[in-house]
Design a protein around this motif. Structure first.
Motif, PDB file in Angstrom:
ATOM      1  N   PRO A  81       0.845  -1.210   0.000  1.00  0.00           N
ATOM      2  CA  PRO A  81       0.000   0.000   0.000  1.00  0.00           C
ATOM      3  C   PRO A  81       0.877   1.257   0.000  1.00  0.00           C
ATOM      4  O   PRO A  81       1.898   1.314   0.678  1.00  0.00           O
ATOM      5  N   GLY A  82       0.451   2.236  -0.782  1.00  0.00           N
ATOM      6  CA  GLY A  82       1.211   3.484  -0.819  1.00  0.00           C
ATOM      7  C   GLY A  82       2.511   3.384  -1.578  1.00  0.00           C
ATOM      8  O   GLY A  82       3.426   4.190  -1.351  1.00  0.00           O
ATOM      9  N   HIS A  83       2.614   2.426  -2.509  1.00  0.00           N
ATOM     10  CA  HIS A  83       3.843   2.312  -3.314  1.00  0.00           C
ATOM     11  C   HIS A  83       4.187   3.648  -3.946  1.00  0.00           C
ATOM     12  O   HIS A  83       3.337   4.301  -4.552  1.00  0.00           O
ATOM     13  N   ASP A  84       5.429   4.071  -3.780  1.00  0.00           N
ATOM     14  CA  ASP A  84       5.837   5.412  -4.214  1.00  0.00           C
ATOM     15  C   ASP A  84       6.570   5.427  -5.548  1.00  0.00           C
ATOM     16  O   ASP A  84       6.940   6.500  -6.035  1.00  0.00           O
ATOM     17  N   GLY A  85       6.781   4.268  -6.146  1.00  0.00           N
ATOM     18  CA  GLY A  85       7.563   4.219  -7.372  1.00  0.00           C
ATOM     19  C   GLY A  85       6.929   4.981  -8.524  1.00  0.00           C
ATOM     20  O   GLY A  85       7.616   5.705  -9.253  1.00  0.00           O
ATOM     21  N   GLY A  86       5.621   4.837  -8.708  1.00  0.00           N
ATOM     22  CA  GLY A  86       4.957   5.515  -9.808  1.00  0.00           C
ATOM     23  C   GLY A  86       5.022   7.027  -9.683  1.00  0.00           C
ATOM     24  O   GLY A  86       5.316   7.734 -10.652  1.00  0.00           O
ATOM     25  N   GLY A  87       4.789   7.543  -8.481  1.00  0.00           N
ATOM     26  CA  GLY A  87       4.868   8.981  -8.264  1.00  0.00           C
ATOM     27  C   GLY A  87       6.266   9.519  -8.448  1.00  0.00           C
ATOM     28  O   GLY A  87       6.456  10.596  -9.047  1.00  0.00           O
ATOM     29  N   ASN A  88       7.258   8.765  -7.955  1.00  0.00           N
ATOM     30  CA  ASN A  88       8.643   9.212  -8.123  1.00  0.00           C
ATOM     31  C   ASN A  88       9.061   9.199  -9.592  1.00  0.00           C
ATOM     32  O   ASN A  88       9.776  10.101 -10.052  1.00  0.00           O
ATOM     33  N   LEU A  89       8.612   8.174 -10.332  1.00  0.00           N
ATOM     34  CA  LEU A  89       8.952   8.118 -11.752  1.00  0.00           C
ATOM     35  C   LEU A  89       8.302   9.281 -12.501  1.00  0.00           C
ATOM     36  O   LEU A  89       8.937   9.912 -13.360  1.00  0.00           O
ATOM     37  N   ARG A  90       7.070   9.586 -12.164  1.00  0.00           N
ATOM     38  CA  ARG A  90       6.398  10.718 -12.814  1.00  0.00           C
ATOM     39  C   ARG A  90       7.160  12.022 -12.532  1.00  0.00           C
ATOM     40  O   ARG A  90       7.375  12.831 -13.442  1.00  0.00           O
ATOM     41  N   THR A  91       7.560  12.232 -11.285  1.00  0.00           N
ATOM     42  CA  THR A  91       8.347  13.421 -10.938  1.00  0.00           C
ATOM     43  C   THR A  91       9.627  13.473 -11.760  1.00  0.00           C
ATOM     44  O   THR A  91      10.009  14.531 -12.282  1.00  0.00           O
ATOM     45  N   ALA A  92      10.302  12.331 -11.880  1.00  0.00           N
ATOM     46  CA  ALA A  92      11.556  12.286 -12.624  1.00  0.00           C
ATOM     47  C   ALA A  92      11.345  12.571 -14.102  1.00  0.00           C
ATOM     48  O   ALA A  92      12.158  13.257 -14.737  1.00  0.00           O
ATOM     49  N   VAL A  93      10.253  12.054 -14.673  1.00  0.00           N
ATOM     50  CA  VAL A  93       9.969  12.296 -16.095  1.00  0.00           C
ATOM     51  C   VAL A  93       9.657  13.770 -16.336  1.00  0.00           C
ATOM     52  O   VAL A  93      10.128  14.368 -17.311  1.00  0.00           O
ATOM     53  N   VAL A  94       8.881  14.377 -15.433  1.00  0.00           N
ATOM     54  CA  VAL A  94       8.613  15.813 -15.558  1.00  0.00           C
ATOM     55  C   VAL A  94       9.926  16.590 -15.516  1.00  0.00           C
ATOM     56  O   VAL A  94      10.174  17.491 -16.342  1.00  0.00           O
ATOM     57  N   ALA A  95      10.793  16.240 -14.567  1.00  0.00           N
ATOM     58  CA  ALA A  95      12.068  16.946 -14.447  1.00  0.00           C
ATOM     59  C   ALA A  95      12.937  16.739 -15.679  1.00  0.00           C
ATOM     60  O   ALA A  95      13.560  17.680 -16.184  1.00  0.00           O
ATOM     61  N   ALA A  96      12.998  15.501 -16.166  1.00  0.00           N
ATOM     62  CA  ALA A  96      13.831  15.210 -17.339  1.00  0.00           C
ATOM     63  C   ALA A  96      13.310  15.887 -18.597  1.00  0.00           C
ATOM     64  O   ALA A  96      14.054  16.051 -19.571  1.00  0.00           O
ATOM     65  N   SER A  97      12.052  16.299 -18.573  1.00  0.00           N
ATOM     66  CA  SER A  97      11.457  16.986 -19.729  1.00  0.00           C
ATOM     67  C   SER A  97      11.738  18.477 -19.729  1.00  0.00           C
ATOM     68  O   SER A  97      11.435  19.165 -20.710  1.00  0.00           O
ATOM     69  N   TYR A  98      12.280  18.978 -18.617  1.00  0.00           N
ATOM     70  CA  TYR A  98      12.547  20.409 -18.484  1.00  0.00           C
ATOM     71  C   TYR A  98      13.989  20.676 -18.880  1.00  0.00           C
ATOM     72  O   TYR A  98      14.924  20.426 -18.119  1.00  0.00           O
ATOM     73  N   ARG A  99      14.179  21.202 -20.069  1.00  0.00           N
ATOM     74  CA  ARG A  99      15.522  21.321 -20.651  1.00  0.00           C
ATOM     75  C   ARG A  99      16.492  22.102 -19.765  1.00  0.00           C
ATOM     76  O   ARG A  99      17.681  21.819 -19.718  1.00  0.00           O
ATOM     77  N   GLY A 100      15.981  23.085 -19.044  1.00  0.00           N
ATOM     78  CA  GLY A 100      16.853  23.919 -18.228  1.00  0.00           C
ATOM     79  C   GLY A 100      17.568  23.175 -17.124  1.00  0.00           C
ATOM     80  O   GLY A 100      18.576  23.665 -16.588  1.00  0.00           O
ATOM     81  N   LEU A 101      17.090  21.993 -16.765  1.00  0.00           N
ATOM     82  CA  LEU A 101      17.735  21.241 -15.683  1.00  0.00           C
ATOM     83  C   LEU A 101      19.057  20.609 -16.112  1.00  0.00           C
ATOM     84  O   LEU A 101      19.811  20.143 -15.259  1.00  0.00           O
ATOM     85  N   ALA A 102      19.360  20.584 -17.384  1.00  0.00           N
ATOM     86  CA  ALA A 102      20.636  20.026 -17.833  1.00  0.00           C
ATOM     87  C   ALA A 102      21.804  20.764 -17.186  1.00  0.00           C
ATOM     88  O   ALA A 102      22.855  20.165 -16.900  1.00  0.00           O
ATOM     89  N   ALA A 103      21.647  22.053 -16.922  1.00  0.00           N
ATOM     90  CA  ALA A 103      22.725  22.856 -16.344  1.00  0.00           C
ATOM     91  C   ALA A 103      23.063  22.449 -14.917  1.00  0.00           C
ATOM     92  O   ALA A 103      24.140  22.788 -14.406  1.00  0.00           O
TER      93      ALA A 103
END
Length: 326
Positions: free
Chosen positions: A124-146
């Motif tokens: 119950p409350g598995h956090d993997g899906g939410g963490n992956l979604r956060t990571a995908v959102v972050a990886a989609s933001y080009r400015g974070l490469a810096a």
């Protein structure tokens, strides 16, 4: 990229709790592929086009520097193929080490984000899906490469240099004691709290398998035995010293012998935050004395990260004095 084109994010799987499945005896191993993790994470539609591959399927406790090198090599290949960002799924035991190793080895113009889970997929409350979604959102933001490779967990984004696993079992397991999180993901948007820090990049060596660096933790009553033993086999040694980077006098003598014998020694602190000192204490085992013996201080870099930095530097043939702050 047009206004209607989604970024292409590659999910690179390496195993860990986020990929675990229960076996017949109720134990858990690393079984799900990166594609299966992404498919089970909930809808990523409208965020990114997901492509996946696997480099390893191992628990975090089994991760090695050569494995980290293979992950870095795969990330480079995916970036060269034109992806918009990379997410690495990973076991939490050594996630802070892998994200820093990637920071030392990679210098790419797309975001690289490492994530995982604390709760098993069947819990119950598995956090993997939410963490992956956060990571995908972050990886989609080009400015974070810096910012270099980042660790995403519980909607927070942490810099590779500062993040550590601060709790053994809570879902909010990761923290950056020195600085706090560099940013967060809120309502599907990246909000950064800090500007990019100095780059940790050194370069990608041919291999990390032939280079051995030992980490020796200092405690009350420690002597030089572990330093002496490490210097017989290791290419370099990192010492997690007390306070501002100190050792008992007998340990200092062994450090002097190791450096004199050609084994570089880097002094970090075992404290959760704060830099090694430079000229406050000069008696035997103080930071000024250790420096006079030829040891190099890690500055603000934590001991675990200093070990990986030294390993990458030695594999590249770099001068140790040049890759650590003075």
């Amino acid at each position: 990229m047009t206004a209607t084109t989604l970024p292409e994010i590659v999910v690179v799987g390496t195993g860990g709790t986020i990929s675990a499945v229960a076996d017949a005896r109720g134990r858990n191993g690393s079984g799900l592929s990166a594609g299966e993790i992404a498919a089970g994470a909930g809808s990523l539609d409208g965020i990114a086009d997901i492509r996946s591959c696997d480099v390893r399927r191992i628990p975090g406790r089994a991760m090695t520097p050569p494995d980290m090198h293979d992950i870095a090599t795969r990330v480079l290949a995916e970036v060269a193929a034109g992806c918009s960002g990379v997410v690495v799924t990973h076991g939490t035991d050594t996630m802070e080490e892998t994200v820093y190793a990637l920071a030392a080895m990679l210098d790419v113009d797309v975001p690289v984000v490492v994530t995982g889970a604390m709760r098993l997929p069947a819990d119950p409350g598995h956090d993997g899906g939410g963490n992956l979604r956060t990571a995908v959102v972050a990886a989609s933001y080009r400015g974070l490469a810096a910012y270099g490779p980042l660790l995403a967990f519980g909607d927070e984004l942490h810099l590779a240099r500062w993040v550590t696993k601060a709790h053994t079992s809570r879902p909010a397991a990761f923290a950056s004691p020195e600085t706090g999180p560099a940013g967060v993901v809120v309502e599907g948007r990246v909000r950064m709290n800090a500007a990019p820090d100095d780059s940790d990049h050194l370069g990608l060596p041919t291999s990390l398998g032939a280079t051995r660096v030992e980490l020796v933790w200092i405690y009350a009553g420690a002597d030089g035995a572990l330093i002496e033993a490490a210097s017989q086999r290791a290419d370099g040694i990192v010492v997690a010293g007390t306070g501002g980077g100190h050792t008992p006098p007998s340990v200092a003598a062994a450090i002097g012998d190791a450096v004199g014998g050609g084994t570089p020694v880097v002094i970090a602190s075992r404290c959760a935050a704060g830099p090694t000192l430079h000229d406050t204490y000069g008696g035997p085992g103080g930071e000024a004395h250790l420096r006079s013996l030829g040891a190099v201080h890690a500055g603000r870099l934590p001991a675990l990260k200093a070990r990986l930095r030294l390993q990458v530097a030695l594999a590249l043939g770099r001068d140790v004095h040049e890759v650590f702050p003075r």
